[in-house]
Design an enzyme around this catalytic site. Sequence first.
Site, PDB file in Angstrom:
ATOM      1  N   SER A 236      43.927 -64.711  45.252  1.00  0.00           N
ATOM      2  CA  SER A 236      43.369 -63.407  45.595  1.00  0.00           C
ATOM      3  C   SER A 236      43.822 -62.941  46.981  1.00  0.00           C
ATOM      4  O   SER A 236      45.013 -62.940  47.245  1.00  0.00           O
ATOM      5  CB  SER A 236      41.846 -63.495  45.483  1.00  0.00           C
ATOM      6  OG  SER A 236      41.338 -62.246  45.168  1.00  0.00           O
ATOM      7  N   HIS A 377      38.995 -63.601  37.157  1.00  0.00           N
ATOM      8  CA  HIS A 377      39.542 -63.790  38.498  1.00  0.00           C
ATOM      9  C   HIS A 377      39.048 -65.124  39.067  1.00  0.00           C
ATOM     10  O   HIS A 377      37.874 -65.253  39.440  1.00  0.00           O
ATOM     11  CB  HIS A 377      39.014 -62.620  39.337  1.00  0.00           C
ATOM     12  CG  HIS A 377      39.585 -62.516  40.702  1.00  0.00           C
ATOM     13  ND1 HIS A 377      40.892 -62.175  40.925  1.00  0.00           N
ATOM     14  CD2 HIS A 377      39.014 -62.668  41.925  1.00  0.00           C
ATOM     15  CE1 HIS A 377      41.102 -62.129  42.234  1.00  0.00           C
ATOM     16  NE2 HIS A 377      39.982 -62.431  42.859  1.00  0.00           N
TER      17      HIS A 377
HETATM   18  C1  GCU Z   1      38.408 -57.960  46.337  1.00  0.00           C
HETATM   19  C2  GCU Z   1      39.626 -57.188  46.746  1.00  0.00           C
HETATM   20  C3  GCU Z   1      40.910 -57.846  46.228  1.00  0.00           C
HETATM   21  C4  GCU Z   1      40.937 -59.297  46.617  1.00  0.00           C
HETATM   22  C5  GCU Z   1      39.666 -59.976  46.165  1.00  0.00           C
HETATM   23  C6  GCU Z   1      39.533 -61.437  46.601  1.00  0.00           C
HETATM   24  O1  GCU Z   1      38.223 -57.869  44.950  1.00  0.00           O
HETATM   25  O2  GCU Z   1      39.481 -55.863  46.282  1.00  0.00           O
HETATM   26  O3  GCU Z   1      42.040 -57.183  46.770  1.00  0.00           O
HETATM   27  O4  GCU Z   1      42.079 -59.920  46.097  1.00  0.00           O
HETATM   28  O5  GCU Z   1      38.558 -59.311  46.701  1.00  0.00           O
HETATM   29  O6  GCU Z   1      40.088 -61.826  47.612  1.00  0.00           O
HETATM   30  O7  GCU Z   1      38.785 -62.156  45.932  1.00  0.00           O
END
Ligand code: GCU
Length: 397
Positions: A236, A377
């Site tokens: 992420s 995710h």
């Molecule tokens: C949020 C953000 C993302 C990121 C994520 C994370 O969802 O919008 O860009 O990748 O956090 O780091 O878990």
Amino acid sequence: VIAQDPPAKRFVANYDESKIPSYTLPDVLGGVSHAKDWPAKRAEWLDLLSREMFGRGPAAEAGGNITVANTAPEVEILGGKGFLRQTTLTIAEQPIEVAMFLPVKAKETAVPVFMGYNFGGNHTVFDHPAIKLPSGWMRKTDDHKAKESDRGANASRWAIERIVDAGFGLVTLYYGDVDPDYDDGFQNGVHAVLGPPKVDEAGSIATWAWALSRVVDVLETVDEVDANRIAVIGHSRLGKTSLWAGASDPRFALVISNNSGCGGAALSRRQYGETLWRINTSFPHWFCSNFTKYNNKEDTMPFDNHVLLALIAPRPLYVASAVEDRWADPKGEFLSCVHADPVYKLLGKEGLPTTSMPTVGNSVQGTIGYHVREGKHDVKDFDWQQYIQFAKRHLQP
Ligand code: GCU
């Protein structure tokens, strides 16, 4: 900040392929047709992404001398298959705890390692009473302090036994030790020493990436670790970080992006899921201020994220998506790989073995690897199985 920004509450993410604006990507090769001319083109792209996206620097030496202290006794782990070493680095006056989970054979021959930040402190990565808790600001707890009860809480994201069994080590550290992840006007973490960035200077992602390079400086002196075979990995926002670390420091021999999405592997021009306006508004400290000029103006960007991936060539690169993680635009992550591939080919590498998106749960692995797995995710065991297979092929433990 910018007058034409839509109000936050009106932002509705687009998840409809038919509503993706038509776009033309900048040519990643920039007219280059011989491998010998790529280094100059690459240097131009690197400079452009530094100034317009992540922010330049910091300079390697900006944090001053790094001090290294082995502050905890080494302990055996995994029933004697491995051992854990903890080292405190002081970088730009910040104490940074580094945990190394190494297979026993590292005592005889230096091993290749995966290296990456964790979100919750080293104690969340593996359940062991000897692992030190961070003393600074924590993102995930109510009172922003580290908790004993969180030992091993994120262990499912770190296949440590699998890694050690495959002959690799894992080096991990808590990203908040370097720079706490909130918009504080760059008052704390290493920024307290480095000072607030100018419009084209490092935001938090580039600063986290910079600190990973400083850890490599130290790993070069650690007998048990082969610093020429480091696979940098991140999930992420920390996947955005691993990509930038890999792009800006060629000492990372292999680069892994897990669900990095917008500002990471995904193409910005698709505006699918998270967009530049959204990310720069929610997380104004991540990129440099210059990057906001492309909010809602993606088609004016002189680059897109396939260029970020191509900066890693000819080194092996793995990009992974999750099918339910639409916010990170799985297809946009795959297409970035497709459009980075010409650089790998130019440099005589296999690149990505396909131009059509693999079905869910199927990994394709050339010099670029890609999969989209089922689920959300996250970092799952399935992801690690692919990363280990890919790293075995390219880094030969
Ligand atoms: C949020 C953000 C993302 C990121 C994520 C994370 O969802 O919008 O860009 O990748 O956090 O780091 O878990």
